[in-house]
Design a protein around this motif. Structure first.
Motif, PDB file in Angstrom:
ATOM      1  N   PHE A 103       0.818  -1.211   0.000  1.00 42.20           N
ATOM      2  CA  PHE A 103       0.000   0.000   0.000  1.00 42.20           C
ATOM      3  C   PHE A 103       0.852   1.262   0.000  1.00 42.20           C
ATOM      4  N   CYS A 104       2.000   1.243   0.640  1.00 41.01           N
ATOM      5  CA  CYS A 104       2.914   2.395   0.566  1.00 41.01           C
ATOM      6  C   CYS A 104       3.355   2.614  -0.882  1.00 41.01           C
ATOM      7  N   LYS A 105       3.603   1.527  -1.611  1.00 43.04           N
ATOM      8  CA  LYS A 105       3.987   1.641  -3.023  1.00 43.04           C
ATOM      9  C   LYS A 105       2.837   2.172  -3.871  1.00 43.04           C
ATOM     10  N   PRO A 131       0.207   0.975  -9.981  1.00 44.44           N
ATOM     11  CA  PRO A 131      -1.017   1.659 -10.403  1.00 44.44           C
ATOM     12  C   PRO A 131      -2.236   1.244  -9.583  1.00 44.44           C
ATOM     13  N   SER A 132      -3.164   2.183  -9.467  1.00 39.73           N
ATOM     14  CA  SER A 132      -4.422   1.923  -8.781  1.00 39.73           C
ATOM     15  C   SER A 132      -5.482   2.837  -9.382  1.00 39.73           C
ATOM     16  N   THR A 133      -6.737   2.511  -9.109  1.00 39.12           N
ATOM     17  CA  THR A 133      -7.851   3.347  -9.552  1.00 39.12           C
ATOM     18  C   THR A 133      -8.331   4.144  -8.352  1.00 39.12           C
ATOM     19  N   VAL A 134      -7.931   5.397  -8.309  1.00 40.96           N
ATOM     20  CA  VAL A 134      -8.255   6.254  -7.173  1.00 40.96           C
ATOM     21  C   VAL A 134      -9.739   6.612  -7.181  1.00 40.96           C
ATOM     22  N   HIS A 158     -16.204  -2.038  -3.785  1.00 41.67           N
ATOM     23  CA  HIS A 158     -15.192  -2.468  -2.819  1.00 41.67           C
ATOM     24  C   HIS A 158     -14.007  -1.531  -2.973  1.00 41.67           C
ATOM     25  N   VAL A 159     -13.922  -0.594  -2.043  1.00 44.74           N
ATOM     26  CA  VAL A 159     -12.876   0.429  -2.070  1.00 44.74           C
ATOM     27  C   VAL A 159     -12.079   0.319  -0.781  1.00 44.74           C
ATOM     28  N   LEU A 160     -10.769   0.470  -0.888  1.00 49.41           N
ATOM     29  CA  LEU A 160      -9.888   0.473   0.276  1.00 49.41           C
ATOM     30  C   LEU A 160      -9.518   1.909   0.609  1.00 49.41           C
ATOM     31  N   VAL A 161      -9.655   2.275   1.869  1.00 48.05           N
ATOM     32  CA  VAL A 161      -9.247   3.590   2.353  1.00 48.05           C
ATOM     33  C   VAL A 161      -8.018   3.373   3.224  1.00 48.05           C
ATOM     34  N   ASP A 206     -10.438  -2.008  -4.844  1.00 48.70           N
ATOM     35  CA  ASP A 206      -9.794  -3.287  -4.559  1.00 48.70           C
ATOM     36  C   ASP A 206      -9.696  -4.075  -5.859  1.00 48.70           C
ATOM     37  N   ILE A 207      -8.560  -4.719  -6.111  1.00 47.26           N
ATOM     38  CA  ILE A 207      -8.397  -5.470  -7.365  1.00 47.26           C
ATOM     39  C   ILE A 207      -9.101  -6.829  -7.332  1.00 47.26           C
ATOM     40  N   GLY A 208      -9.544  -7.247  -6.158  1.00 43.59           N
ATOM     41  CA  GLY A 208     -10.301  -8.496  -6.018  1.00 43.59           C
ATOM     42  C   GLY A 208     -11.586  -8.213  -5.269  1.00 43.59           C
TER      43      GLY A 208
END
Length: 115
Positions: A7-9, A16-19, A39-42, A31-33
């Motif tokens: 997550f630091c990366k 890459p991530s979808t903000v 499903h969003v990670l904060v 979340d990729i899964g």
């Protein structure tokens, strides 16, 4: 930032991530899964191993994570239909990333908790 933390990366932009939402304190991404339609990670930008460590070290930052989760629910259009917040801590919770993070789940009828 912890050099070997996934997550630091992601927060640093190295992965890459979808903000979905971000501010000076938190970074929220899909979340990729996904375990539900939404499903969003904060994730707090500051590294803390889990929610308990975060709460002890910086209760205000933990509140920022929760407030951001509520904003994510609004952005995703699930604030009125309902949503679930989840923090996983320890092996029995199947935690796989050792950086405190809040799961925001919703967009459909969610199954009950437990066994």
């Amino acid at each position: 930032m912890t050099a070997d933390c996934l997550f630091c990366k992601i927060i640093a932009g190295d992965i890459p991530s979808t903000v979905v939402y971000q501010n000076d304190a938190v970074y929220a991404f899909r979340d990729i899964g996904p375990q539900s339609r939404v499903h969003v990670l904060v994730v707090p930008r500051e590294h803390h191993e889990d929610a308990g460590v975060l709460a002890a070290a910086d209760p205000k930052l933990l509140a920022e994570v929760i407030i951001a989760g509520t904003e994510v629910a609004r952005i995703e259009g699930i604030d009125e239909s309902g949503y679930r917040f989840v923090f996983n801590t320890g092996d029995d919770a199947c935690r796989t990333v050792f950086h405190a993070h809040l799961h925001v789940l919703g967009g459909e009828q969610l199954a009950g908790f437990g066994r």
